[in-house]
Motif scaffolding. Structure first.
Motif, PDB file in Angstrom:
ATOM      1  N   TYR A  68       0.833  -1.200   0.000  1.00 13.21           N
ATOM      2  CA  TYR A  68       0.000   0.000   0.000  1.00 13.21           C
ATOM      3  C   TYR A  68       0.872   1.256   0.000  1.00 13.21           C
ATOM      4  CZ  TYR A  68      -2.379   3.961   2.015  1.00 13.21           C
ATOM      5  OH  TYR A  68      -2.824   5.231   2.250  1.00 13.21           O
ATOM      6  N   HIS A  69       1.829   1.321   0.919  1.00 16.52           N
ATOM      7  CA  HIS A  69       2.673   2.513   1.016  1.00 16.52           C
ATOM      8  C   HIS A  69       3.554   2.684  -0.215  1.00 16.52           C
ATOM      9  CE1 HIS A  69       1.349   2.385   5.234  1.00 16.52           C
ATOM     10  NE2 HIS A  69       1.505   3.703   5.146  1.00 16.52           N
ATOM     11  N   LEU A  70       4.008   1.587  -0.805  1.00 17.27           N
ATOM     12  CA  LEU A  70       4.771   1.676  -2.050  1.00 17.27           C
ATOM     13  C   LEU A  70       3.887   2.210  -3.181  1.00 17.27           C
ATOM     14  CD1 LEU A  70       6.894  -1.605  -1.943  1.00 17.27           C
ATOM     15  CD2 LEU A  70       7.721   0.756  -1.677  1.00 17.27           C
ATOM     16  N   THR A  71       2.630   1.843  -3.162  1.00 20.03           N
ATOM     17  CA  THR A  71       1.688   2.349  -4.167  1.00 20.03           C
ATOM     18  C   THR A  71       1.502   3.852  -4.005  1.00 20.03           C
ATOM     19  OG1 THR A  71       0.575   0.205  -4.249  1.00 20.03           O
ATOM     20  CG2 THR A  71      -0.637   2.097  -5.122  1.00 20.03           C
ATOM     21  N   VAL A  72       1.392   4.315  -2.769  1.00 16.77           N
ATOM     22  CA  VAL A  72       1.302   5.754  -2.523  1.00 16.77           C
ATOM     23  C   VAL A  72       2.562   6.444  -3.052  1.00 16.77           C
ATOM     24  CG1 VAL A  72       1.156   7.563  -0.754  1.00 16.77           C
ATOM     25  CG2 VAL A  72      -0.243   5.491  -0.537  1.00 16.77           C
ATOM     26  N   LEU A  73       3.728   5.852  -2.801  1.00 22.38           N
ATOM     27  CA  LEU A  73       4.983   6.395  -3.308  1.00 22.38           C
ATOM     28  C   LEU A  73       4.987   6.456  -4.835  1.00 22.38           C
ATOM     29  CD1 LEU A  73       7.928   7.345  -3.063  1.00 22.38           C
ATOM     30  CD2 LEU A  73       8.572   4.925  -2.893  1.00 22.38           C
ATOM     31  N   MET A  74       4.513   5.405  -5.468  1.00 23.37           N
ATOM     32  CA  MET A  74       4.451   5.373  -6.930  1.00 23.37           C
ATOM     33  C   MET A  74       3.594   6.521  -7.458  1.00 23.37           C
ATOM     34  SD  MET A  74       4.078   1.267  -7.523  1.00 23.37           S
ATOM     35  CE  MET A  74       3.431   1.447  -9.172  1.00 23.37           C
ATOM     36  N   GLU A  82       1.894   0.162 -14.694  1.00 25.86           N
ATOM     37  CA  GLU A  82       2.339  -0.492 -15.926  1.00 25.86           C
ATOM     38  C   GLU A  82       3.862  -0.460 -16.065  1.00 25.86           C
ATOM     39  OE1 GLU A  82       0.021   1.990 -15.851  1.00 25.86           O
ATOM     40  OE2 GLU A  82      -1.796   0.833 -16.236  1.00 25.86           O
ATOM     41  N   ASP A  83       4.495   0.609 -15.565  1.00 25.49           N
ATOM     42  CA  ASP A  83       5.953   0.698 -15.626  1.00 25.49           C
ATOM     43  C   ASP A  83       6.603  -0.416 -14.799  1.00 25.49           C
ATOM     44  OD1 ASP A  83       5.625   3.019 -17.155  1.00 25.49           O
ATOM     45  OD2 ASP A  83       5.776   4.321 -15.395  1.00 25.49           O
ATOM     46  N   VAL A  84       6.049  -0.656 -13.634  1.00 29.49           N
ATOM     47  CA  VAL A  84       6.579  -1.708 -12.763  1.00 29.49           C
ATOM     48  C   VAL A  84       6.288  -3.083 -13.366  1.00 29.49           C
ATOM     49  CG1 VAL A  84       6.431  -2.748 -10.454  1.00 29.49           C
ATOM     50  CG2 VAL A  84       6.393  -0.243 -10.715  1.00 29.49           C
ATOM     51  N   GLU A  85       5.092  -3.251 -13.896  1.00 30.16           N
ATOM     52  CA  GLU A  85       4.745  -4.527 -14.538  1.00 30.16           C
ATOM     53  C   GLU A  85       5.679  -4.818 -15.711  1.00 30.16           C
ATOM     54  OE1 GLU A  85       0.649  -3.733 -15.461  1.00 30.16           O
ATOM     55  OE2 GLU A  85      -0.055  -4.704 -13.621  1.00 30.16           O
TER      56      GLU A  85
END
Length: 108
Positions: A68-74, A82-85
């Motif tokens: 969750y927190h990494l998603t907020v950072l993203m 999509e960049d991470v995928e």
């Protein structure tokens, strides 16, 4: 799982500009990058401790908090899911290959 991560990303993205009262996600965005990074670090440490203690149920909870927190950072940084995928896709093509790790000069 991809759908769950996409839904999470879309929710966080929507909260970035919504200023919803009582929203923890909005609070993180209001506090800025330093607060978001601090939370990522805290959650990472909590994952490590839970895993070290062999408590899988607790480890799952902490991994979920970290994601969750990494998603907020993203979202804060303008990094698309999509960049991470795409990067993970590139890496999966290398499965089974011994990687050469980048050596870091710890004196610099």
């Amino acid at each position: 799982m991809n759908n769950v991560l996409n839904e999470l990303y879309q929710t966080v993205l929507a909260r970035k500009d919504s200023h919803t009262e009582g929203s923890y996600t909005c609070y993180l965005f209001e506090q800025g990058l330093d607060k978001i990074l601090k939370k990522c670090g805290e959650e990472c440490s909590e994952v490590i401790i839970a895993a070290k203690n062999g408590k899988n149920e607790e480890t799952v909870l902490e991994i979920s908090d970290l994601l969750y927190h990494l998603t907020v950072l993203m979202v804060q940084s303008g990094i698309r899911l999509e960049d991470v995928e795409t990067e993970l896709g590139k890496r999966s093509a290398k499965t089974g290959n011994l990687k050469q790790f980048h050596q870091v000069d710890k004196n610099s």
